[in-house]
Scaffold this motif. Structure first.
Motif, PDB file in Angstrom:
ATOM      1  N   LYS A  31      -6.992   6.255  -7.457  1.00  0.00           N
ATOM      2  CA  LYS A  31      -6.990   4.833  -7.116  1.00  0.00           C
ATOM      3  C   LYS A  31      -8.382   4.241  -7.310  1.00  0.00           C
ATOM      4  O   LYS A  31      -8.529   3.122  -7.811  1.00  0.00           O
ATOM      5  CB  LYS A  31      -6.527   4.645  -5.667  1.00  0.00           C
TER       6      LYS A  31
ATOM      7  N   TYR B  21      -5.991   1.646   2.248  1.00  0.00           N
ATOM      8  CA  TYR B  21      -4.895   2.467   1.731  1.00  0.00           C
ATOM      9  C   TYR B  21      -4.777   3.767   2.534  1.00  0.00           C
ATOM     10  O   TYR B  21      -3.678   4.189   2.889  1.00  0.00           O
ATOM     11  CB  TYR B  21      -5.095   2.774   0.245  1.00  0.00           C
TER      12      TYR B  21
ATOM     13  N   ILE C 121      -4.154  14.172  -1.114  1.00  0.00           N
ATOM     14  CA  ILE C 121      -4.576  12.830  -0.714  1.00  0.00           C
ATOM     15  C   ILE C 121      -5.886  12.469  -1.404  1.00  0.00           C
ATOM     16  O   ILE C 121      -6.031  11.372  -1.950  1.00  0.00           O
ATOM     17  CB  ILE C 121      -4.718  12.740   0.818  1.00  0.00           C
TER      18      ILE C 121
ATOM     19  N   GLN D  16       0.825  -1.202   0.000  1.00  0.00           N
ATOM     20  CA  GLN D  16       0.000   0.000   0.000  1.00  0.00           C
ATOM     21  C   GLN D  16       0.865   1.260   0.000  1.00  0.00           C
ATOM     22  O   GLN D  16       0.583   2.216  -0.734  1.00  0.00           O
ATOM     23  CB  GLN D  16      -0.936  -0.021   1.209  1.00  0.00           C
ATOM     24  N   LEU D  17       1.923   1.268   0.790  1.00  0.00           N
ATOM     25  CA  LEU D  17       2.770   2.460   0.865  1.00  0.00           C
ATOM     26  C   LEU D  17       3.623   2.637  -0.386  1.00  0.00           C
ATOM     27  O   LEU D  17       3.998   3.759  -0.721  1.00  0.00           O
ATOM     28  CB  LEU D  17       3.626   2.420   2.126  1.00  0.00           C
TER      29      LEU D  17
ATOM     30  N   LEU E  16      -1.642   5.089   4.993  1.00  0.00           N
ATOM     31  CA  LEU E  16      -1.060   6.426   4.877  1.00  0.00           C
ATOM     32  C   LEU E  16      -1.130   7.161   6.208  1.00  0.00           C
ATOM     33  O   LEU E  16      -0.152   7.769   6.649  1.00  0.00           O
ATOM     34  CB  LEU E  16      -1.763   7.236   3.795  1.00  0.00           C
TER      35      LEU E  16
ATOM     36  N   ALA F 140      -5.270  11.696  -5.044  1.00  0.00           N
ATOM     37  CA  ALA F 140      -4.628  10.394  -5.237  1.00  0.00           C
ATOM     38  C   ALA F 140      -5.599   9.248  -5.004  1.00  0.00           C
ATOM     39  O   ALA F 140      -5.630   8.280  -5.778  1.00  0.00           O
ATOM     40  CB  ALA F 140      -3.425  10.263  -4.304  1.00  0.00           C
ATOM     41  N   ILE F 141      -6.415   9.353  -3.965  1.00  0.00           N
ATOM     42  CA  ILE F 141      -7.332   8.249  -3.657  1.00  0.00           C
ATOM     43  C   ILE F 141      -8.458   8.166  -4.687  1.00  0.00           C
ATOM     44  O   ILE F 141      -8.926   7.075  -5.012  1.00  0.00           O
ATOM     45  CB  ILE F 141      -7.861   8.333  -2.206  1.00  0.00           C
TER      46      ILE F 141
ATOM     47  N   GLN G 290       2.599   8.052  -5.782  1.00  0.00           N
ATOM     48  CA  GLN G 290       1.757   9.239  -5.870  1.00  0.00           C
ATOM     49  C   GLN G 290       2.487  10.483  -5.362  1.00  0.00           C
ATOM     50  O   GLN G 290       2.303  11.578  -5.885  1.00  0.00           O
ATOM     51  CB  GLN G 290       0.464   9.049  -5.067  1.00  0.00           C
TER      52      GLN G 290
ATOM     53  N   TRP H  53       2.434   2.180  -3.324  1.00  0.00           N
ATOM     54  CA  TRP H  53       1.526   2.935  -4.190  1.00  0.00           C
ATOM     55  C   TRP H  53       1.523   4.413  -3.783  1.00  0.00           C
ATOM     56  O   TRP H  53       1.567   5.293  -4.647  1.00  0.00           O
ATOM     57  CB  TRP H  53       0.110   2.347  -4.117  1.00  0.00           C
ATOM     58  N   TRP H  54       1.466   4.692  -2.466  1.00  0.00           N
ATOM     59  CA  TRP H  54       1.485   6.089  -2.013  1.00  0.00           C
ATOM     60  C   TRP H  54       2.797   6.767  -2.394  1.00  0.00           C
ATOM     61  O   TRP H  54       2.809   7.945  -2.745  1.00  0.00           O
ATOM     62  CB  TRP H  54       1.264   6.172  -0.497  1.00  0.00           C
TER      63      TRP H  54
END
Length: 125
Positions: free
Chosen positions: A81, A100, A74, A53-54, A104, A77-78, A60, A56-57
């Motif tokens: 997703k 996710y 945020i 998950q991180l 974060l 970005a979400i 971003q 992917w962050w």
């Protein structure tokens, strides 16, 4: 000479943070490394999930310092997703998106505890 410059910058950052409350710019990747290092003590499955998950962050926020991560970035970005398809050809469920966001939040919380000059972004989804 380079070592002296690095040491001078580090001392200046510490002074600015302690005396003036000015936080040094720190990359998001640094916060992720710190978080995963602390999570290594937990179950391996949990750490692997957080890593995924991180990662992917990190993609971003690759060029964004911690101070510049805000609710708008945020949310953007979400939503990106949420609009992508999973490997099964479906959109991610709200529960997945919340996981996710939870990863974060946990990462930013650890970064905040490590350096109280980092502000925590509050996001309600």
């Amino acid at each position: 000479k380079l070592a002296r410059e690095i040491e001078a910058k580090r001392r200046n950052d510490l002074f600015m943070a302690a005396q003036l409350g000015v936080a040094p710019d720190r990359p998001f990747a640094e916060a992720v490394k710190l978080f995963l290092k602390r999570k290594e003590l937990e179950a391996l499955r949990t750490v692997n999930t957080y890593e995924q998950q991180l990662e992917w962050w990190q993609q971003q926020f690759a060029k964004v310092s911690l101070q510049k991560i805000d609710e708008g970035k945020i949310a953007e970005a979400i939503s990106k997703k949420a609009s992508t398809e999973t490997h099964q050809g479906e959109r991610p469920s709200p529960a997945t998106l919340n996981r996710y966001l939870s990863a974060l939040r946990a990462c930013l919380r650890v970064a905040h505890k490590d350096g109280p000059q980092i502000r925590i972004v509050q996001l309600i989804v």
